[in-house]
Design an enzyme around this catalytic site. Structure first.
Site, PDB file in Angstrom:
ATOM      1  CB  CYS A 327      -0.955   0.002   1.182  1.00  0.00           C
ATOM      2  SG  CYS A 327      -0.160  -0.107   2.798  1.00  0.00           S
ATOM      3  CG  HIS A 869      -4.065   0.875   4.698  1.00  0.00           C
ATOM      4  ND1 HIS A 869      -3.533  -0.026   3.799  1.00  0.00           N
ATOM      5  CD2 HIS A 869      -5.129   1.447   4.083  1.00  0.00           C
ATOM      6  CE1 HIS A 869      -4.253  -0.001   2.687  1.00  0.00           C
ATOM      7  NE2 HIS A 869      -5.221   0.883   2.833  1.00  0.00           N
TER       8      HIS A 869
END
Length: 913
Positions: A327, A869
């Site tokens: 990510c 994230h």
């Protein structure tokens, strides 16, 4: 090896009968480790060992153990500890059970490591020779061997491949699935041999497919290629077909679409060719007539996660599949592929600008892989792209980003911008320029000269649109030498103001007994020096012109250290330490310093020791002895004077009322705090009452620097002295009745972190971060500057100024901080403009230009350091609408929603007049 005199059996080809002494084990392992480090070769074998067990062994043999301190992980120890081996039990058998997955789902019963383990936190790597010794001494296990491999093209890096490539093999005959684990450096031949041996079939009657996302990509038949070169990903599928490739029919998952006829291979369209998209840009996918042609196929990056997914009607709205903790890469890529000048450039013909011969570049391969990915993301009808080929190039040229651990999107961005620049550098032969000194020339002249030299060696799209220039001024704190340089930049790393300064609490004592001790909390530069701290304290406590402050650290009721070097960095002061400062008259030659250490008679707390014992307590007091100092009576008089403020008859109401929770703010504007009027008046009264003839007599003992010897001091005894005299003051019941010891006990630490109420952090502006970046500050102790005049490294002061700003400017908000024992992330909300960011007043070149910028992309980081994230916000080109890119998921988002405390990288484009 020889047999030690202790009689312990040593290694001589067989197992030892008795355990070796801890120091012998330590020496053997240390020597073997050094020998292994001196002979690094690809293929060397290492073993993964649980850090939980290994730390116990380190404690047993007396090695220092280092442990991470993190919110996400608890530990037995938070600091570097050394415990005597005679108080630590010998560890039991080696136990790796906490780092392996229970059971195994692989056909050959390979043990699988738990995912997302971190070296030194969860496991350690030991050379095979060390493992053999440890296993011989302790047994246990299970053994987890791993090989040393090398990665990188421009620079070879060695590292141990802790996580083998895990592939899910589907047998098309019965739909069964099993796990195959191989090194990423293994070849297709190795894979085929392992699969065919496992299934008991002949190679000529079967084939293996790259079955990424359960779609046939290509037949794995190039036996000499490595699995890394083929961009095979962790946990992806491969498909076994017997009796040759099947073009139609059902696959193992009964998915008819997975075995349809293969799409035709990608045509060799030139970069300038290809279909035209709705926005008028060219959208080809290849590079013709060159050895630089990409091996990426259209199918390789296709990711139809849902067969019924609605195709995108606009370019630039495709997501990027997460290939395993990628990510961070997806977030940075979405910001770059939505940068208008880069989109325009890579959708047109850039073949002539590829610099394949640049030794600092990636032979043009990184630029081609990035351009290829950008074209696919901007093609109509795309939903999600799996950037396997790009990740493969990234791992090849930047091994630090290989594997499947989380990384920093800013570090990736820095590498990509630099790599794209070198791959697209129009300068084929870089000229040499000798750097000229500043020599007092006008800034504009020096800046223009430096920029010309830079552009003569660096000329690319990245320099055209992403590089600016700043002025750097260094000043030597000793000789005053000034060094001015003008350097290019591609992004600005802005500190959050809370990371630039630190608060330090110091308790100030009066060395002449004229007032009560008082704690002051002051703010200093995080990389400032003792001189800065002393100056802040001088202002806070209203130091007189005829006084000096003597700063010291107190540990275990003794003065552990005097801070004599004004240039020593305040980073050496830890939050949990106790700092004191003594207000003393400016020292005259010949006056010795008296250090008074307090002791109290207490009952022994253990059954082994009966009776009473002397224990240290409180904070030492420091004063200067008089010029006429001769005997013990003079020491007694000095002690009596410095204790006067502590007398219980002394009125300390005002002093108590000015204290709040043990702290005094440096921002207190009340002038009364700068003048201890009531203190002085009370002391005068006490001095009148305490004449020299009825002065109290104390139990004083002369001691040495280490406090080991004690010699009683009589009033009439002559004292031999040097610059420092240390004495013990033994407190009796009489002293405890006369004096209030609470003022010298329970001092506040440098920074109170435990048990403090956590308050909501206030928002700060992007401008305050920029101003903190541009504020003059001393260099850190690990970043010293070599002064050409002093011929030594100095902790110089550094001042940055913006001189030239690029079309695209990227702000990196420094939310992460790292130290030896601590990792931290700041979730402070930074308020940043979306439109009309005006930087004109920060540009010092006075070129008369307007520097207005609009925001077009953001890289966000959510969560802590242990996981977290990354996502991205980006504004579509030629459309006044923002979109949220969360790996493969893309959705519209309102402009009012894009400002969050997760903002990490801010991308701005200059508004053209």
């Amino acid at each position: 090896m020889t047999v030690p005199a202790s009689g312990f059996m040593m290694e001589n080809g067989g197992s030892s009968c008795l355990p070796l002494p801890p120091d012998v084990e330590n020496r053997i392992v240390t020597d073997l480790g050094k020998e292994s480090e001196s002979n690094l070769q690809e293929g060397n074998l290492y073993y993964v060992v649980s850090n939980r067990w290994f730390r116990r062994w380190q404690l047993y043999v007396g090695q220092p153990t280092e442990e991470f301190s993190s919110k996400d992980h608890s530990s037995d120890s938070q600091h570097c500890n050394m415990v005597p081996s005679n108080v630590v039990e010998r560890p039991g058998p080696i136990d790796n059970s906490d780092i392996v997955v229970n059971g195994s789902d692989s056909e050959n019963n390979d043990l699988e490591l738990k995912r997302f383990l971190e070296e030194r936190r969860d496991y350690v790597l030991v050379p095979s020779a060390v493992w053999e010794k440890l296993y011989d001494w302790y047994k246990g296990g299970p053994p987890l061997p791993r090989k040393l491999i090398s990665q990188g093209v421009t620079q070879k890096n060695f590292f141990v491949e802790v996580y083998l490539l895990c592939l899910k093999l589907i047998d098309s005959r019965d739909g069964s699935e099993c796990i195959i684990r191989l090194s990423k450096k293994a070849t297709v031949f190795d894979l085929r041999e392992k699969v065919f041996a496992l299934k008991g079939i002949k190679q000529e009657k079967a084939c293996i497919w790259d079955y990424f996302n359960q779609h046939k990509q290509s037949v794995l038949d190039a036996t000499s290629q490595t699995l890394e070169e083929l961009n095979l990903q962790m946990d992806q599928h491969i498909l076994l077909e017997v009796d040759g490739p099947t073009q139609t029919g059902m696959d193992a998952t009964r998915n008819e679409l997975a075995l349809v006829a293969l799409e035709p291979s990608r045509s060799s369209l030139s970069i300038a060719g290809g279909p035209v998209m709705s926005n008028g840009h060219s959208s080809s996918y290849g590079y013709q007539g060159s050895s630089l042609s990409s091996s990426v196929s259209d199918m390789d990056d296709r990711s139809d996660l849902s067969n019924t997914a609605k195709k995108r009607e606009k370019g630039g709205l495709a997501g990027l599949q997460n290939l395993g903790n990628t990510c961070f890469m997806n977030s940075a890529l979405q910001c770059l592929v939505h940068t208008p000048p880069l989109v325009e450039y890579f959708l047109q013909d850039y073949s002539e600008e590829i610099n394949a011969d640049n030794p600092l570049g990636m032979h043009g391969e990184l630029a081609i892989a990035f351009g290829d990915l950008l074209r696919k993301l901007w093609s109509l009808g795309q939903t999600t792209i799996a950037p396997r080929a790009f990740k493969g190039k990234l791992a090849r040229f930047a091994p630090q980003f290989s594997g499947y651990n989380q990384h920093d999107s800013q570090e990736l961005l820095a590498f990509l911008l630099d790599g794209l620049h070198e791959d697209l550098n129009r300068v084929k032969r870089k000229p040499y320029f000798e750097t000229k000194d500043y020599d007092g020339r006008p800034d504009a002249e020096v800046a223009d000269e430096c920029w010309r030299y830079h552009r003569a060696r660096n000329d690319s799209l990245i320099v055209d649109v992403c590089q600016g220039q700043y002025k750097s001024t260094l000043v030597c704190p000793v000789c005053g030498k000034i060094s001015i340089t003008f350097d290019p930049f591609m992004y600005l790393s802005l500190p959050l103001p809370s990371t630039v300064t630190r608060s330090v609490t110091v308790t100030v004592f009066y060395g002449d007994g004229s007032g009560l001790p008082m704690p002051y909390t002051v703010t200093v530069q995080r990389h400032g020096c003792i001189k800065d701290l002393t100056l802040a304290l001088t202002i806070a406590c209203c130091l007189k012109n005829d006084e000096n402050l003597m700063l010291a650290e107190v540990y275990d009721h003794r003065i552990y250290k005097y801070f004599d070097n004004p240039l020593e960095s305040v980073t050496s002061i830890k939050d949990e330490e106790y700092l004191v400062a003594y207000r003393l008259p400016k020292r005259e030659s010949g006056r010795p310093k008296l250090e008074i250490i307090h002791r109290s008679l207490e009952r022994c707390s253990t059954d082994r020791l009966k009776g009473m014992e002397r224990k240290l307590f409180g904070t030492p007091l420091v004063t200067y002895l008089g010029e006429e100092f001769r005997s013990g009576a003079d020491i007694n008089a000095a002690v009596s004077k410095i204790l006067v403020p502590l007398k219980r008859t002394y009125s300390s109401t005002k002093a108590h009322s000015s204290k709040e929770n043990g702290f005094v703010s440096e921002m207190n504007d009340e002038p009364a705090n700068c003048s201890p009027r009531s203190v002085s008046q009370s002391i005068d009264i006490e001095e009148e009452e305490t004449s020299s003839e009825n002065e109290p007599s104390f139990q004083l003992l002369l001691t040495d620097d280490r406090g080991l010897s004690c010699k009683p001091i009589d009033k009439d005894s002559a004292i031999k002295y040097g610059p420092l005299i240390k004495v013990f003051l033994d407190w009796t019941d009489r002293e405890h009745e006369l004096y209030d010891v609470s003022y010298i006990k329970d001092l506040p630490p440098v920074h109170q972190t435990r048990f403090m109420k956590k308050t909501r952090q206030e928002a700060i502006s992007l401008f305050s971060c920029l101003e903190a970046f541009l504020t003059e500050e001393p260099l850190g102790p690990d970043d010293m500057w070599y002064c050409p005049r002093c011929k030594e490294h100095r902790q110089a002061t550094k001042k940055l100024d913006l001189w030239k700003l690029p079309e695209i400017i990227v702000f990196h908000l420094k939310r992460f901080s790292y130290s030896r024992y601590l990792k931290n992330k700041l979730d402070t909300f930074v308020d940043f403009p979306i439109h009309n960011l005006d930087l004109s007043k920060y540009v010092k070149s006075n070129d008369g230009k307007s520097y207005l910028y609009n925001l077009y992309a953001i890289s966000n980081h959510y969560g802590g350091l242990g996981g977290g994230h990354y996502t991205a916000y980006a504004k579509l080109i030629d459309e006044k609408r923002w979109y949220h890119f969360d790996d493969s998921h893309v959705s519209p988002v309102g402009e009012e929603e894009i400002k969050t405390s997760a903002a990490y990288l801010l991308f701005y484009q200059r508004v053209e007049n």
